[in-house]
Every structure is written in structure tokens, then in C-alpha cells.
Design an enzyme around this catalytic site. Structure first.
Site, PDB file in Angstrom:
ATOM      1  N   ARG A  22      48.209  37.870  46.916  1.00 33.08           N
ATOM      2  CA  ARG A  22      48.474  36.449  47.244  1.00 33.08           C
ATOM      3  C   ARG A  22      49.944  36.137  46.993  1.00 33.08           C
ATOM      4  O   ARG A  22      50.599  35.507  47.796  1.00 33.08           O
ATOM      5  CB  ARG A  22      47.568  35.535  46.425  1.00 33.08           C
ATOM      6  CG  ARG A  22      46.219  35.215  47.064  1.00 33.08           C
ATOM      7  CD  ARG A  22      45.447  36.456  47.494  1.00 33.08           C
ATOM      8  NE  ARG A  22      44.113  36.181  47.973  1.00 33.08           N
ATOM      9  CZ  ARG A  22      43.012  36.222  47.225  1.00 33.08           C
ATOM     10  NH1 ARG A  22      43.081  36.567  45.944  1.00 33.08           N
ATOM     11  NH2 ARG A  22      41.832  35.960  47.741  1.00 33.08           N
ATOM     12  N   ASP A  59      44.691  42.031  50.238  1.00 34.91           N
ATOM     13  CA  ASP A  59      43.761  40.914  50.464  1.00 34.91           C
ATOM     14  C   ASP A  59      44.057  40.324  51.837  1.00 34.91           C
ATOM     15  O   ASP A  59      44.896  40.855  52.577  1.00 34.91           O
ATOM     16  CB  ASP A  59      43.863  39.872  49.338  1.00 34.91           C
ATOM     17  CG  ASP A  59      42.492  39.265  49.037  1.00 34.91           C
ATOM     18  OD1 ASP A  59      41.889  38.699  49.974  1.00 34.91           O
ATOM     19  OD2 ASP A  59      42.020  39.369  47.901  1.00 34.91           O
ATOM     20  N   HIS A  95      37.936  40.626  52.903  1.00 35.51           N
ATOM     21  CA  HIS A  95      39.275  40.407  52.326  1.00 35.51           C
ATOM     22  C   HIS A  95      40.293  41.378  52.916  1.00 35.51           C
ATOM     23  O   HIS A  95      41.102  41.964  52.186  1.00 35.51           O
ATOM     24  CB  HIS A  95      39.229  40.523  50.787  1.00 35.51           C
ATOM     25  CG  HIS A  95      38.623  39.330  50.111  1.00 35.51           C
ATOM     26  ND1 HIS A  95      39.279  38.130  49.973  1.00 35.51           N
ATOM     27  CD2 HIS A  95      37.402  39.148  49.550  1.00 35.51           C
ATOM     28  CE1 HIS A  95      38.494  37.261  49.340  1.00 35.51           C
ATOM     29  NE2 HIS A  95      37.336  37.851  49.078  1.00 35.51           N
ATOM     30  N   ASP A 138      33.162  42.443  47.667  1.00 41.94           N
ATOM     31  CA  ASP A 138      32.487  41.139  47.627  1.00 41.94           C
ATOM     32  C   ASP A 138      32.972  40.236  48.754  1.00 41.94           C
ATOM     33  O   ASP A 138      33.875  40.580  49.502  1.00 41.94           O
ATOM     34  CB  ASP A 138      32.756  40.445  46.289  1.00 41.94           C
ATOM     35  CG  ASP A 138      34.212  40.039  46.153  1.00 41.94           C
ATOM     36  OD1 ASP A 138      35.069  40.792  46.656  1.00 41.94           O
ATOM     37  OD2 ASP A 138      34.492  38.977  45.578  1.00 41.94           O
ATOM     38  N   GLU A 139      32.363  39.088  48.845  1.00 43.33           N
ATOM     39  CA  GLU A 139      32.772  38.024  49.754  1.00 43.33           C
ATOM     40  C   GLU A 139      33.047  38.573  51.159  1.00 43.33           C
ATOM     41  O   GLU A 139      34.131  38.402  51.703  1.00 43.33           O
ATOM     42  CB  GLU A 139      33.987  37.275  49.184  1.00 43.33           C
ATOM     43  CG  GLU A 139      33.630  36.555  47.895  1.00 43.33           C
ATOM     44  CD  GLU A 139      34.760  35.751  47.290  1.00 43.33           C
ATOM     45  OE1 GLU A 139      34.457  34.762  46.609  1.00 43.33           O
ATOM     46  OE2 GLU A 139      35.938  36.108  47.470  1.00 43.33           O
ATOM     47  N   TRP A 167      31.305  38.900  37.774  1.00 48.23           N
ATOM     48  CA  TRP A 167      32.240  37.765  37.631  1.00 48.23           C
ATOM     49  C   TRP A 167      31.584  36.412  37.808  1.00 48.23           C
ATOM     50  O   TRP A 167      32.086  35.416  37.325  1.00 48.23           O
ATOM     51  CB  TRP A 167      33.397  37.918  38.626  1.00 48.23           C
ATOM     52  CG  TRP A 167      33.002  37.877  40.080  1.00 48.23           C
ATOM     53  CD1 TRP A 167      32.468  38.889  40.802  1.00 48.23           C
ATOM     54  CD2 TRP A 167      33.132  36.770  40.973  1.00 48.23           C
ATOM     55  NE1 TRP A 167      32.243  38.491  42.095  1.00 48.23           N
ATOM     56  CE2 TRP A 167      32.650  37.188  42.234  1.00 48.23           C
ATOM     57  CE3 TRP A 167      33.606  35.460  40.837  1.00 48.23           C
ATOM     58  CZ2 TRP A 167      32.612  36.346  43.346  1.00 48.23           C
ATOM     59  CZ3 TRP A 167      33.583  34.615  41.944  1.00 48.23           C
ATOM     60  CH2 TRP A 167      33.092  35.074  43.181  1.00 48.23           C
ATOM     61  N   TYR A 183      38.764  34.093  33.925  1.00 47.44           N
ATOM     62  CA  TYR A 183      39.607  33.821  35.100  1.00 47.44           C
ATOM     63  C   TYR A 183      40.789  32.943  34.678  1.00 47.44           C
ATOM     64  O   TYR A 183      40.628  31.770  34.357  1.00 47.44           O
ATOM     65  CB  TYR A 183      38.779  33.137  36.199  1.00 47.44           C
ATOM     66  CG  TYR A 183      38.124  34.110  37.153  1.00 47.44           C
ATOM     67  CD1 TYR A 183      37.630  35.325  36.698  1.00 47.44           C
ATOM     68  CD2 TYR A 183      38.006  33.827  38.509  1.00 47.44           C
ATOM     69  CE1 TYR A 183      37.035  36.227  37.572  1.00 47.44           C
ATOM     70  CE2 TYR A 183      37.412  34.723  39.391  1.00 47.44           C
ATOM     71  CZ  TYR A 183      36.922  35.919  38.913  1.00 47.44           C
ATOM     72  OH  TYR A 183      36.339  36.806  39.781  1.00 47.44           O
ATOM     73  N   ASP A 238      43.218  31.936  36.491  1.00 51.16           N
ATOM     74  CA  ASP A 238      43.774  31.026  37.500  1.00 51.16           C
ATOM     75  C   ASP A 238      43.221  29.614  37.331  1.00 51.16           C
ATOM     76  O   ASP A 238      43.722  28.682  37.974  1.00 51.16           O
ATOM     77  CB  ASP A 238      43.531  31.545  38.924  1.00 51.16           C
ATOM     78  CG  ASP A 238      42.081  31.876  39.221  1.00 51.16           C
ATOM     79  OD1 ASP A 238      41.325  32.223  38.276  1.00 51.16           O
ATOM     80  OD2 ASP A 238      41.688  31.801  40.400  1.00 51.16           O
ATOM     81  N   TRP A 241      44.181  35.611  39.558  1.00 53.29           N
ATOM     82  CA  TRP A 241      44.368  35.420  41.002  1.00 53.29           C
ATOM     83  C   TRP A 241      45.584  34.516  41.179  1.00 53.29           C
ATOM     84  O   TRP A 241      45.794  33.596  40.384  1.00 53.29           O
ATOM     85  CB  TRP A 241      43.111  34.783  41.615  1.00 53.29           C
ATOM     86  CG  TRP A 241      41.863  35.551  41.329  1.00 53.29           C
ATOM     87  CD1 TRP A 241      40.891  35.229  40.434  1.00 53.29           C
ATOM     88  CD2 TRP A 241      41.450  36.790  41.929  1.00 53.29           C
ATOM     89  NE1 TRP A 241      39.902  36.182  40.438  1.00 53.29           N
ATOM     90  CE2 TRP A 241      40.227  37.154  41.349  1.00 53.29           C
ATOM     91  CE3 TRP A 241      42.008  37.635  42.895  1.00 53.29           C
ATOM     92  CZ2 TRP A 241      39.540  38.317  41.691  1.00 53.29           C
ATOM     93  CZ3 TRP A 241      41.329  38.790  43.247  1.00 53.29           C
ATOM     94  CH2 TRP A 241      40.107  39.117  42.652  1.00 53.29           C
ATOM     95  N   THR A 242      46.354  34.769  42.250  1.00 59.09           N
ATOM     96  CA  THR A 242      47.674  34.125  42.257  1.00 59.09           C
ATOM     97  C   THR A 242      47.913  33.179  43.436  1.00 59.09           C
ATOM     98  O   THR A 242      49.053  32.983  43.838  1.00 59.09           O
ATOM     99  CB  THR A 242      48.782  35.196  42.212  1.00 59.09           C
ATOM    100  OG1 THR A 242      48.622  36.069  43.345  1.00 59.09           O
ATOM    101  CG2 THR A 242      48.740  35.991  40.934  1.00 59.09           C
ATOM    102  N   GLU A 243      46.854  32.573  43.967  1.00 60.02           N
ATOM    103  CA  GLU A 243      47.081  31.561  44.997  1.00 60.02           C
ATOM    104  C   GLU A 243      48.080  30.512  44.502  1.00 60.02           C
ATOM    105  O   GLU A 243      48.927  30.048  45.256  1.00 60.02           O
ATOM    106  CB  GLU A 243      45.771  30.847  45.362  1.00 60.02           C
ATOM    107  CG  GLU A 243      44.812  31.673  46.197  1.00 60.02           C
ATOM    108  CD  GLU A 243      43.827  32.453  45.353  1.00 60.02           C
ATOM    109  OE1 GLU A 243      44.131  32.754  44.171  1.00 60.02           O
ATOM    110  OE2 GLU A 243      42.741  32.780  45.868  1.00 60.02           O
TER     111      GLU A 243
HETATM  112  C1  ACM Z   1      36.097  37.213  43.066  1.00 56.37           C
HETATM  113  O1  ACM Z   1      36.519  36.283  42.366  1.00 56.37           O
HETATM  114  N1  ACM Z   1      35.833  37.004  44.343  1.00 56.37           N
HETATM  115  C2  ACM Z   1      35.888  38.526  42.550  1.00 56.37           C
END
Ligand code: ACM
Length: 509
Positions: A150, A179, A249, A312-313, A378, A403, A405, A454-456
């Protein structure tokens, strides 16, 4: 005021520490005797102490400071160490080199705080309190993930991040390299991954809506930079675990190589939004070849036994529509797109296992990843329990406690962060990696804990450090020392803050 008991000054807190009267003083004449296999610890000690103290720590056979490996000290395991400080001698012992590296960090914390400064410090007496310490970690996995997809960070900054992890005896640096918004991993076979996938035209501001900053963002590592980082981290006892996300992703990869998608002719941009992107990898043979080729190059650069492939996702909408995906489902006798996701991860997981590596994936439920996977749980503590009961090794990465972030308080002074939760210092400190209700054999499968950054919303080193510290101190303490009293942690952190200040860490108060 009397000095606090020795173990009350260290972070993480050592397993056993007894203070004795007196102190040892390092001088320009203090010498080092280095046993066979301990050379890496001597190098680290000299490297860490030189900038502030200028101490040469010359080698000598009759030295006052002895670093030695003794494989018979099996009770110390992979990372434990014993440290004896007397008025005239210092003895650091471990069964493995990594244990000595942890002990070096303890020596660093026992010295006056000026030892951590990055510039020469004059007029300081470099003393260690006399002590007997035996220290063994509670959990074998104490990780920290940094998302450089990110927001990219130069490798010089990653080295500093590793230095700070090592100070806290954190042993895994999980590097989230790819990502939707950026591909940072150089791949010789597919140079377009970084040439095209390493740039996005702008970034979303906030988490919803259509506001963008209009600022291009770019960056990618060279192979030499990553190889150098792995070596640098290894010299500090830190393993760099890379993550290459698949089959979701992957928008940056698809922007570079649209033929790997489910609509192979469609041009795509590197994603400029945050969130979960609908575009995912196709499942035709060329895609699997691509993944294996990328991972071969990843394995060349990263000796880590564990490789993270995300997992994931991954929205299934494209696979529901795609004739190629439907053909794959039929050909493999699968029940549908969800089964295809398991099949995909199974193929990639098997490939890594055949190459002697252990695949790691993010859990969506705790029961969906193939058996060979180590599970990073997570979303819900129940997923960690379900995965461990199913026989997976588990790393507890529960978002409400790990987390970074999320803001550290509900205060309006906090910088913009992930909405929806506050992850306070006490949440991190109080989080037991072993889920409630785990029987001993299940608990044994919990390798440990890991923080995620996470670095958004975090683009600069200063912001990364503000989000990381002191929460990473709490995670490190919990992972190494097991549960400690909140008051005890707070008072050790109060002393430890002086170390962070000496290192010029931008930290949350
Ligand atoms: C995640 O936060 N989607 C691993």
C-alpha cells in the site's frame, strides 16, 4: 532511590533474573573471547555498541567478556540464553547462535540508555549491573508484518524496522510485498510486475467514497536489496518471511499481466481504491505456471522456512462467470467456486511443500485452508481455535489486539486510521495468543503471535513508528514473557521509553 530490581528494567521481561551487588565496566581495553560458532554474536555486539560507545571489544584468549555456544544447554532451546555478569567478567551462553543474539540485545538494554544512541556519547561509564539471567521465550513465533504494497518503504528503512524488532526479541519480519495497489517484489521472469505493477496513479483518501489524492505512488525492490535485507535481518536473528498474495489481492499483477485474469484481454489499472477488489487470478494453466515461477524466485531470495501466500479475501464472482473457471471446476471434479479456491491454494501449497517450505495463509474461518498450511487467524479468536483443533499450526493475529493500523485510542488527536475499532496498548498486552478453551495438545499448535501494520493510512517512517510503538513492545513482551501484570509492564515500559527516545523512535505517548 534504590535501583529497580533487574528484571523490572528489561523489555521483554526475562524468565529469571537475579541482581547482584556491583557492576562490570566496559572500557577501551575490555576484550572479547568468542567461542566456535559465536562469531555472529560478537559481530552484532560490536556493531550495536560501536556508534555510541566506540568500544573496540578486541579479541583475546584471556578476555573478560566471553560469548560461547554449548549445544548441551538444551533447556535454552533455539533462542534462550544465560547471562552472568560479575564485577570482572561477563559470560553469555546459549545452545544456538540465535540465543546469543537475544542475549546481546539484553546486554544492550542493561547498559546505560546512551548505549542506544546513534551518535558518539562522551563521558558515559559503560556499566552493566552484576546479574544472573536465564531467559527462554514463551512462544516461538513473535512476528511483525509490514505492508509495503500500500505504501512502499525504501530498504534502508526496512533495516531500521528490523533493528527495532530485534531490540524487542521479535523474530519474524513478515513483509507483505504484493497487493492490489502495488507489486514490490522483483521477478526476473516477469519484469512488468514491478515496471507496471509498482506504480499507481493516485490513492483513495479515507475508506469510502470517491475522494482521491491525485498523487502517484511508486516503488519496488531490487533482488540485491532484498538479499541484503535478508542477510541483515539474519545477523540479528530475525527471519524475513515474504508474502505474495494469491489468488485475490492481485490487481497490480493483473494490471501488469492482464492475460492472468479471468477476462484475459481486459486492460486493468493498478488499483487506486482501498478494500477488497473483485478482480482475481484466473485458474488456467498459465496462471499456475506464473505463480510457481514467481515463488521459485521468491524462494531463491528468501531462505525462510515459511512462505505466506495470502489466500484470503478472494471474491468468487469472476470464477462464477468465467467459462475457464467453470471448465476447471468440472475437470477437477470440484463442487463450485469455493472448492476451486481450496483447490488453487492446495496446488500452490503442495508446490511449496515439495520445495521444502511451509505455506502460510490468512484464515477466513479457520477450517478452509489445506492441511499443509500454517494458519494466521486474524478475524475471530474462534478461528484460531478451530484451526488448531483441525491440526494446523496457528499464529494468532487477532485484529482487535494485533492490528496496528487501528487507532491506539478514541482521541481526536489520533492520525487517520482504520475505522471501526480501537486497538489500545492494553488490548495488545492482554491478548493471550492461545485461544480460550484450547486443550494442551491444541494449545501446543499455537506457535505465537504477530502484529500487522497495514499501510493504507501510513505512508511515512514517522507514522509507521508512531503506530508501532509502544504497541509492538506489548506484543513482544506477551510473546516472549507470557502474561505479565499490566502495572509491571507499564513501569518497565516507562524505563524502556528512554531507550526508544535514544533511538529517536516516533512513538505514541
Ligand atoms: C486481512 O486483514 N485481510 C488479513
Amino acid at each position: 532511590m534504590p535501583a529497580p530490581p533487574l528484571d523490572a528494567t528489561l523489555l521483554p521481561r526475562p524468565t529469571k533474573a537475579r541482581g547482584r551487588s556491583g557492576q562490570f565496566t566496559f572500557t577501551a581495553d575490555t576484550c572479547l573471547r568468542v567461542g566456535e560458532g559465536a562469531e555472529g554474536a560478537a559481530r552484532l555486539l560490536r556493531t550495536l555498541l560501536a556508534p555510541a560507545s566506540g568500544l573496540p571489544l578486541r579479541p583475546a584468549d584471556d578476555a573478560e567478556v566471553v560469548l560461547t555456544l554449548d549445544p548441551d544447554l538444551t533447556g535454552l532451546g533455539q533462542e534462550g540464553y544465560g547471562l552472568t555478569v560479575g564485577p570482572h567478567s561477563v559470560l553469555l551462553r546459549a545452545a544456538r547462535l540465535t540465543g546469543l543474539l537475544r542475549g546481546v540485545q539484553t546486554i544492550r538494554q542493561l547498559l546505560p540508555v546512551q548505549a542506544l544512541a546513534r551518535t558518539p556519547q562522551r563521558g558515559v561509564r559503560w556499566t552493566l549491573p552484576c546479574a544472573e539471567i536465564t531467559d527462554v521465550p514463551r512462544h516461538s513465533w513473535r512476528g511483525a508484518m509490514l505492508d509495503v504494497a500500500r505504501h512502499f518503504q525504501p530498504v534502508e528503512y526496512l533495516r531500521r524496522y528490523v533493528d527495532l524488532l530485534a531490540l524487542h526479541k521479535i523474530n519474524v519480519f513478515h513483509l507483505h510485498l504484493t497487493d492490489d495497489q502495488g507489486w514490490r517484489m522483483p521477478v526476473t521472469a516477469y519484469p512488468e510486475l514491478t515496471e507496471i505493477g509498482g506504480h499507481r496513479t493516485q490513492s483513495m483518501t479515507g475508506t469510502a467514497g470517491d475522494d482521491f489524492d491525485g498523487l502517484a505512488h511508486s516503488g519496488a525492490y531490487t533482488r540485491a536489496e532484498l538479499a541484503g535485507l535478508v542477510e541483515y535481518a539474519s545477523a540479528r536473528g530475525v527471519t524475513v518471511m515474504p508474502e505474495i498474495e494469491m489468488p485475490g489481492h492481485v490487481r497490480a499483477a493483473l494490471a501488469a499481466c492482464p492475460r492472468l485474469g479471468n477476462d484475459p484481454g481486459r486492460p486493468l489499472e493498478v488499483w487506486t481504491r482501498w478494500g477488497v477488489c473483485d478482480t482475481v487470478l484466473g485458474v488456467h494453466d498459465e496462471v499456475l505456471d506464473f505463480c510457481r515461477t514467481v515463488l521459485e524466485e521468491v524462494m531463491e531470495l528468501f531462505p525462510s522456512p515459511y512462505l505466506h501466500i495470502g489466500g484470503d479475501e478472494c471474491p468468487l464472482t469472476e470464477w462464477e462467470r468465467s467459462p475457464l473457471a467453470r471448465a476447471r471446476i468440472t475437470a477437477e471434479g470440484l463442487s463450485g467456486p469455493a472448492d476451486l479456491h481450496r483447490w488453487f491454494l492446495g496446488r500452490i501449497g503442495d508446490f511449496l511443500v515439495r520445495n521444502g517450505r511451509r505455506p502460510v495463509g490468512w484464515a477466513e474461518t479457520g477450517t478452509e485452508l489445506p492441511a499443509a498450511f500454517t494458519v494466521m487467524a486474524w478475524r475471530d479468536p474462534a478461528h484460531a481455535l478451530a484451526a488448531a483443533r483441525r491440526g494446523h499450526d496457528v499464529i494468532n493475529a487477532h485484529y482487535r489486539a494485533t492490528y496496528l493500523d487501528y487507532p491506539q485510542s478514541a482521541g481526536t488527536q489520533e492520525p487517520p486510521g482504520q475505522p471501526g475499532a480501537v486497538v489500545g496498548l492494553r488490548d495488545v498486552h492482554g491478548h493471550d495468543p492461545v485461544p480460550e478453551g484450547a486443550a494442551p495438545d491444541v494449545a501446543a499448535r499455537v506457535l505465537g503471535t504477530q502484529a500487522q501494520l497495514w499501510t493504507e493510512f501510513a505512508a511515512t517512517p514517522e507514522r509507521l513508528e508512531y503506530l508501532s510503538y509502544p504497541r509492538l513492545c506489548a506484543l513482544a513482551d506477551r510473546g516472549w514473557s507470557g502474561p505479565t501484570e499490566w502495572g509491571d509492564f507499564r513501569s518497565r515500559l516507562h524505563l524502556h521509553n528512554a531507550r526508544l527516545d535514544a533511538l529517536e523512535v516516533s512513538r505514541h505517548a
